[in-house]
Design a protein around this motif. Structure first.
Motif, PDB file in Angstrom:
ATOM      1  N   GLY A   2      15.018  12.137  13.466  1.00  0.00           N
ATOM      2  CA  GLY A   2      14.885  12.606  12.557  1.00  0.00           C
ATOM      3  C   GLY A   2      13.196  11.976  11.765  1.00  0.00           C
ATOM      4  N   ILE A   3      12.347  10.965  12.706  1.00  0.00           N
ATOM      5  CA  ILE A   3      11.589  10.507  12.256  1.00  0.00           C
ATOM      6  C   ILE A   3      10.382  11.968  12.666  1.00  0.00           C
ATOM      7  N   GLN A   4       9.615  12.169  11.213  1.00  0.00           N
ATOM      8  CA  GLN A   4       8.114  13.311  10.969  1.00  0.00           C
ATOM      9  C   GLN A   4       7.010  12.774  10.849  1.00  0.00           C
ATOM     10  N   ILE A   5       6.401  13.220  12.378  1.00  0.00           N
ATOM     11  CA  ILE A   5       5.327  12.416  13.238  1.00  0.00           C
ATOM     12  C   ILE A   5       4.192  13.016  12.464  1.00  0.00           C
ATOM     13  N   ASN A   6       3.084  12.172  11.969  1.00  0.00           N
ATOM     14  CA  ASN A   6       1.761  12.752  11.234  1.00  0.00           C
ATOM     15  C   ASN A   6       0.870  12.931  11.809  1.00  0.00           C
ATOM     16  N   ASN A   7       0.894  14.112  12.006  1.00  0.00           N
ATOM     17  CA  ASN A   7      -0.830  14.491  13.539  1.00  0.00           C
ATOM     18  C   ASN A   7      -1.577  14.568  12.640  1.00  0.00           C
ATOM     19  N   ASN A   8      -1.804  14.309  11.574  1.00  0.00           N
ATOM     20  CA  ASN A   8      -3.695  13.803  10.642  1.00  0.00           C
ATOM     21  C   ASN A   8      -4.121  14.642  11.080  1.00  0.00           C
ATOM     22  N   ARG A   9      -4.258  16.300  11.115  1.00  0.00           N
ATOM     23  CA  ARG A   9      -5.457  17.024  11.796  1.00  0.00           C
ATOM     24  C   ARG A   9      -5.597  17.238  10.593  1.00  0.00           C
ATOM     25  N   ASP A  10      -4.717  18.073   9.651  1.00  0.00           N
ATOM     26  CA  ASP A  10      -4.991  18.772   8.594  1.00  0.00           C
ATOM     27  C   ASP A  10      -5.831  17.898   7.855  1.00  0.00           C
ATOM     28  N   ALA A  63       7.914   4.340  10.010  1.00  0.00           N
ATOM     29  CA  ALA A  63       6.254   5.287   9.732  1.00  0.00           C
ATOM     30  C   ALA A  63       5.878   6.007  11.518  1.00  0.00           C
ATOM     31  N   ALA A  64       4.902   6.793  11.723  1.00  0.00           N
ATOM     32  CA  ALA A  64       4.780   7.402  12.704  1.00  0.00           C
ATOM     33  C   ALA A  64       3.818   8.425  13.099  1.00  0.00           C
ATOM     34  N   THR A  65       2.526   8.341  14.265  1.00  0.00           N
ATOM     35  CA  THR A  65       1.921   9.071  14.162  1.00  0.00           C
ATOM     36  C   THR A  65       1.409   9.616  14.805  1.00  0.00           C
ATOM     37  N   GLN A  66       0.545  10.153  15.147  1.00  0.00           N
ATOM     38  CA  GLN A  66       0.123  11.235  16.679  1.00  0.00           C
ATOM     39  C   GLN A  66      -0.958  10.485  17.307  1.00  0.00           C
ATOM     40  N   LEU A  67      -1.896  10.062  18.305  1.00  0.00           N
ATOM     41  CA  LEU A  67      -2.496   9.278  18.531  1.00  0.00           C
ATOM     42  C   LEU A  67      -3.480  10.579  18.576  1.00  0.00           C
ATOM     43  N   GLN A  68      -4.738  10.462  18.034  1.00  0.00           N
ATOM     44  CA  GLN A  68      -5.727  11.965  17.650  1.00  0.00           C
ATOM     45  C   GLN A  68      -6.367  11.026  18.782  1.00  0.00           C
ATOM     46  N   PRO A  69      -6.343  12.124  20.331  1.00  0.00           N
ATOM     47  CA  PRO A  69      -8.265  11.621  21.043  1.00  0.00           C
ATOM     48  C   PRO A  69      -9.650  12.399  20.226  1.00  0.00           C
ATOM     49  N   ARG A  70      -9.836  11.159  20.978  1.00  0.00           N
ATOM     50  CA  ARG A  70     -11.409  11.348  20.605  1.00  0.00           C
ATOM     51  C   ARG A  70     -11.825  12.570  21.976  1.00  0.00           C
TER      52      ARG A  70
END
Length: 567
Positions: free
Chosen positions: A245-253, A274-281
């Motif tokens: 049920g955790i919403q992953i914030n992919n922070n792409r938009d 709170a959860a977020t997706q690791l954004q690769p560099r």
């Protein structure tokens, strides 16, 4: 009928006091609960935002660290001038040792030949052993590789125990070593998983022990790979996975919407999560990690619950005070009371411009209207005060983040930019040079025999040598030039509007200036320099830096205390 008779037996003053008192109590409770719930919702939302910010900042630092280490492996593997002398040469061994000294969490750095036999490694670990079946070697033959976290195998019995007592776990970084078109081996780094603990602890607020805020990492399949306090293995054994049920914030938009939720974890407790997706560099470091921050619900919402109770208490006190005034207002006709009740209903409904009017028909009604007005304004003021408090806390968090960002971009020893700060300035300078078609050059500088200085005179003398070199660079270069310490004894200067010949002249002047100085402890200090320039619009900063490093190594190979330009 008995209740009506008993009520009618009371005087008009008592009847009006009872009715009006009950009305004021009910209205005060409704207003208090309404404003209290509104404030509670605001505080809960801000608590979720704060938790989300912590998770996202952790994700950014981890992504940056993975990218930097993969770039480090790629840059080291591309040092063809070193590898051409042999994978097991003394120069290669020195380069490996220096790289590990710059980043102690790189537990093992080694080189395997094309057949998978380790030819060179820090501290001589695994030299002569075959790693042909290891995933990092197989992927490293093809290109830059970042491997997901895994338990140590060959190195477990060769390394001292970890500080937490958990088994050694590594993240692998590998890149092919090519001499011309031929792949002759693989350069590899085994980064200690303790690096992740240090990154997450650096982001945990100082009050985290009281708030019980914790950071976790789960892999792409939802398996727990990091838990604070050395509890990773214990929680994995208990079956802890990424909570449902955790919403992953992919922070792409680029959106700022809060992705927090209340979730039940394996221990049966409910946490604000709170959860977020690791954004690769870069593509190699796309491991799909999820960074999760959690806080017990009873602590996360403690301030909100206290606010509701406070608002209710204030409302009840005000209601009791208003009821006492109602007893005195019983002599007036009910018209004034109806007017007050209608105004109170408007305030409760939130109609624009609604307020408790100041009645002038009698002193008692006037006192009552003023009391109700003060109660309403007090509740509104309490709401405004709470909003101001939230705003100030947000500003404090933003200031702390700015300070953290400045600290992350500055070298503590010399006051110059560090690698992260330099990369940002370089990206800007390259873009400007492309747009304006102006020349751009850089100089890489390295102190000659710096290890000998440290070994002979001590690290304090070595630090003073580095500070002396930093001051020389700053005093000899223009204000528009960018000077940074990349790590260890290696420095770099970025020279806008300067071609290769101009950069060579500047580099020679710097080498000469250092050689002419006399350190009171060390004596004469010499440096070597490599010069590279931008080769057109398709060139980039990383390529320039690699060519500058190659020229620097050429200067070292020619005897040091000199300048070499890129081939």
């Amino acid at each position: 009928m008995m209740l009506i008779t008993r009520f009618s037996d009371h005087s008009l003053r008592m009847q009006i006091a009872l009715v009006f008192g009950a009305l004021v109590v009910g209205l005060s409770v409704l207003l208090s609960l309404g404003f209290g719930e509104l404030l509670k919702h605001r505080i809960q939302r801000d608590a979720g935002n704060s938790l989300q910010v912590v998770a996202e900042n952790a994700g950014k630092l981890l992504a940056l660290g993975l990218m930097q280490r993969s770039l480090e492996a790629e840059v080291m593997a591309s040092a063809e001038v070193v590898w051409s002398k042999g994978l097991d040469s003394a120069e290669a061994q020195h380069m490996l040792a220096r790289s590990q000294a710059m980043q102690p969490t790189n537990v093992w750095i080694g080189v395997a030949d094309a057949q998978g036999v380790v030819r060179n490694a820090t501290n001589g670990l695994l030299v002569g052993q075959s790693v042909a079946q290891r995933p990092w070697f197989q992927h490293g033959l093809q290109g830059v590789h970042v491997g997901d976290v895994h338990a140590a195998q060959l190195l477990e019995s060769l390394l001292p125990p970890t500080a937490t007592g958990e088994p050694h776990r590594f993240v692998d970084f590998a890149a092919p070593i090519r001499i011309g078109p031929t792949t002759v081996g693989v350069f590899a780094i085994h980064g200690s998983w303790q690096w992740t603990r240090e990154v997450l602890e650096s982001l945990t607020p100082a009050s985290s022990d009281e708030s019980a805020l914790e950071l976790f990492i789960f892999d792409r399949q939802g398996t727990l790979i990091f838990a604070p306090g050395g509890r990773t293995e214990v929680m994995r054994a208990a079956g802890q996975r990424l909570p449902e049920g955790i919403q992953i914030n992919n922070n792409r938009d680029g959106g700022g919407s809060t992705q927090t939720t209340v979730a039940r974890w394996q221990d049966g407790k409910r946490y604000l999560t709170a959860a977020t997706q690791l954004q690769p560099r870069n593509a190699a470091s796309d491991l799909g990690w999820r960074i999760v921050a959690r806080q017990p619900v009873e602590l996360a919402f403690a301030e909100a619950d206290d606010t509701v109770q406070l608002a209710l208490a204030i409302g009840l006190v005000a209601a009791l005070f208003a009821s006492a005034l109602a007893w005195l207002a019983a002599r007036r006709l009910s018209v004034d009371l109806y007017a007050l009740a209608d105004a109170a209903s408007g305030v409760e409904a939130g109609r624009p411009g609604s307020d408790i009017p100041a009645m002038q028909s009698s002193r008692e009604v006037q006192q009552l209207s003023q009391s109700l007005g003060r109660m309403t304004h007090h509740l509104l003021a309490a709401r405004e005060a709470m909003e101001e408090k939230v705003r100030l806390r947000t500003l404090e968090l933003e200031a702390a983040n700015r300070a953290l960002d400045l600290q992350a971009r500055t070298d503590a020893l010399t006051g110059l930019l560090n690698r992260r700060g330099f990369e940002t300035q370089m990206a800007f300078a390259v873009a400007l040079a492309r747009r304006s078609s102006r020349p751009l050059s850089l100089i890489t500088v390295d102190v000659d025999h710096f290890k000998r200085v440290n070994d002979t005179y001590g690290h304090e003398a070595g630090d003073e040598v580095l500070r002396r070199l930093a001051r020389t660079l700053e005093s000899r270069l223009r204000g528009s030039d960018v000077v940074a310490r990349l790590g260890g004894e290696e420095f770099v200067a970025l020279l806008p509007d300067t071609d290769l010949n101009g950069a060579q002249s500047i580099a020679q002047a710097l080498v000469t200036a250092m050689a002419e100085q006399q350190d009171p402890v060390v004596g004469t200090i010499t440096v070597s320099a490599g010069v590279a320039t931008m080769r057109g619009a398709e060139d980039n900063g990383a390529a320039m830096l690699r060519r500058g490093d190659a020229a620097l190594y050429e200067a070292k190979g020619q005897g040091r205390n000199r300048v070499c330009v890129e081939a």
